[in-house]
Design an enzyme around this catalytic site. Structure first.
Site, mmCIF file in Angstrom:
data_model
loop_
_atom_site.group_PDB
_atom_site.id
_atom_site.type_symbol
_atom_site.label_atom_id
_atom_site.label_comp_id
_atom_site.label_asym_id
_atom_site.label_seq_id
_atom_site.Cartn_x
_atom_site.Cartn_y
_atom_site.Cartn_z
ATOM 1 N N GLU A 1 19.311 33.806 47.774
ATOM 2 C CA GLU A 1 19.461 33.262 49.069
ATOM 3 C C GLU A 1 21.136 32.782 49.188
ATOM 4 O O GLU A 1 21.148 32.063 50.055
ATOM 5 C CB GLU A 1 18.482 31.920 49.515
ATOM 6 C CG GLU A 1 18.723 30.832 48.318
ATOM 7 C CD GLU A 1 17.964 30.988 47.260
ATOM 8 O OE1 GLU A 1 17.828 29.911 46.556
ATOM 9 O OE2 GLU A 1 17.672 32.079 46.761
ATOM 10 N N ASP B 1 24.597 28.811 50.369
ATOM 11 C CA ASP B 1 23.247 29.067 49.725
ATOM 12 C C ASP B 1 22.336 28.384 50.768
ATOM 13 O O ASP B 1 22.591 27.017 51.137
ATOM 14 C CB ASP B 1 23.285 28.117 48.485
ATOM 15 C CG ASP B 1 22.069 28.418 47.662
ATOM 16 O OD1 ASP B 1 21.665 29.592 47.011
ATOM 17 O OD2 ASP B 1 20.896 27.630 47.759
#
Length: 385
Positions: free
Chosen positions: A197, A154
């Site tokens: 993301e 992430d």
């Protein structure tokens, strides 16, 4: 009706064969049949050209009949019609599997098919394909008694980046991070955009320690690239790694365990990789607090560290400077009243600890002295460094 499971390299070679001119087909096919152990050759050919799915044995029988049909057409027409025309005529007029065939350019079909399984922005596989691939790899690992690992990543503070620099800049970061992930991996690995993301990487036939090395390499590559880019955003990534079957055996559990490692990386300060650390341990861990001297890191010697816990399999050390994962190091234990003990080890994990003063925790797999280290450190009083 779903098609056979294709190895991407094998599939691309098949497409090159099928896109060749008829005079070259025979030579290429003869060469390809020698590589049939790489994948389901005949069922793959039939699926690509007709979208009909057959078991490999049945596909092989159809293929022999198609070859014979091609020879008959050549004899009657006085010219070689090629594999594709013979195959179409066979399934429409002889076997009658196809009732209303559609003709489509293979390259167009491939682009359309790939767009259904890839993320439009990053070019990585999408979430749906990732789940299919992970389920398939777990089944394969179970069937052949293999290890495999899952790494979840992430991008740190990505919302802040979008808010301060705009979504266009955020998209550029996502695309570059995806490219850096992809270029780090092997051909058999699968990288996907898990959502937003967040990224996921499937690492077949890879242990937890091996997956940690790969994940750490990705983390460093992303951080170093954006650090060197003048005027650009400072981007880092956090990650978690879980292994089959040590950490979990079911798909949902494996994802959850990798996510837990990712969350721990975020909580510990970001820009780091954390192993899932399943509850089942091979060796009992005993708390310890003894000074050690570490050497073997790029010529630097005599760095003082402190043991935090010890087992027959390895040590957890606290040290001021980071040491790259995979480094071979020498350890000299100074356990107070006991004689000095020398060990050799390999760094398999690096975590930066929270606090104002920079310190790191090293997970070290012992290469020598496994049987003596637990007794020596457990029996000796700790000594302040």
């Amino acid at each position: 009706m779903t098609g056979p499971d294709h190895n991407l390299g094998f599939r691309q070679s098949l497409l090159q064969l099928l896109e060749s001119n008829p005079p070259h087909e025979e030579k290429l096919l003869a060469e390809f049949e020698q590589r049939s152990d790489e994948g389901p050759l005949y069922s793959s050919i039939l699926y690509i050209l007709t979208h009909l799915s057959f078991p490999e044995g049945e596909a092989r029988r159809h293929w022999k009949q198609i070859r014979a049909h091609r020879d008959r057409l050549k004899e009657k027409l006085g010219r070689d019609v090629g594999t594709r025309v013979a195959l179409l005529d066979y399934f429409v007029n002889v076997n009658r599997e196809l009732k209303n065939p559609k003709i489509i350019e293979i390259s167009i079909y491939e682009r359309t098919e790939r767009s259904a399984i890839t993320d439009g922005l990053t070019g990585l596989y999408n979430h749906a394909y990732f789940l299919q691939a992970l389920r398939r790899e777990i089944h394969r690992s179970k069937r052949h008694d293999l290890k495999m690992s899952l790494a979840m990543f992430d991008l740190d503070d990505f919302k802040k980046l979008n808010d301060t620099r705009g979504h266009l800049e955020g998209d550029k970061v996502l695309m570059k991070a995806s490219a850096l992930i992809q270029e780090t991996l092997r051909e058999i690995d699968v990288a996907a955009r898990y959502g937003g993301e967040e990224f996921a990487v499937i690492l077949p036939e890879t242990s937890a320690s091996g997956a940690f090395v790969v994940a750490e390499r990705i983390r460093l590559k992303i951080a170093q690239f954006f650090r060197r880019k003048r005027g650009g955003p400072k981007v880092s990534v956090s990650g978690g790694v879980a292994a089959y079957p040590e950490d979990a055996e079911a798909l949902d559990d494996l994802i959850r365990r990798a996510d837990q490692g990712l969350y721990r990386s975020k909580a510990a300060g970001k820009n780091r990789i954390t192993l899932a650390q399943g509850e089942r341990r091979r060796h009992l861990r005993v708390p310890a607090s003894h000074p050690l001297t570490v050497s073997g890191r790029g010529g630097r010697k005599g760095t003082i560290a402190r043991a935090k816990n010890v087992s027959e399999g390895g040590l957890l050390l606290s040290i001021r400077d980071s040491v790259p994962v995979g480094s071979k190091i020498s350890l000299v234990i100074q356990p107070g009243t006991s004689p000095t003990m020398s060990l050799r080890g390999e760094v398999v994990r690096v975590d930066r600890t929270a606090g104002r003063e920079a310190r790191y925790e090293l997970g070290v797999r012992l290469l020598s002295g496994k049987t003596q280290v637990l007794t020596v450190l457990n029996a000796s009083p700790s000594v302040e460094a």
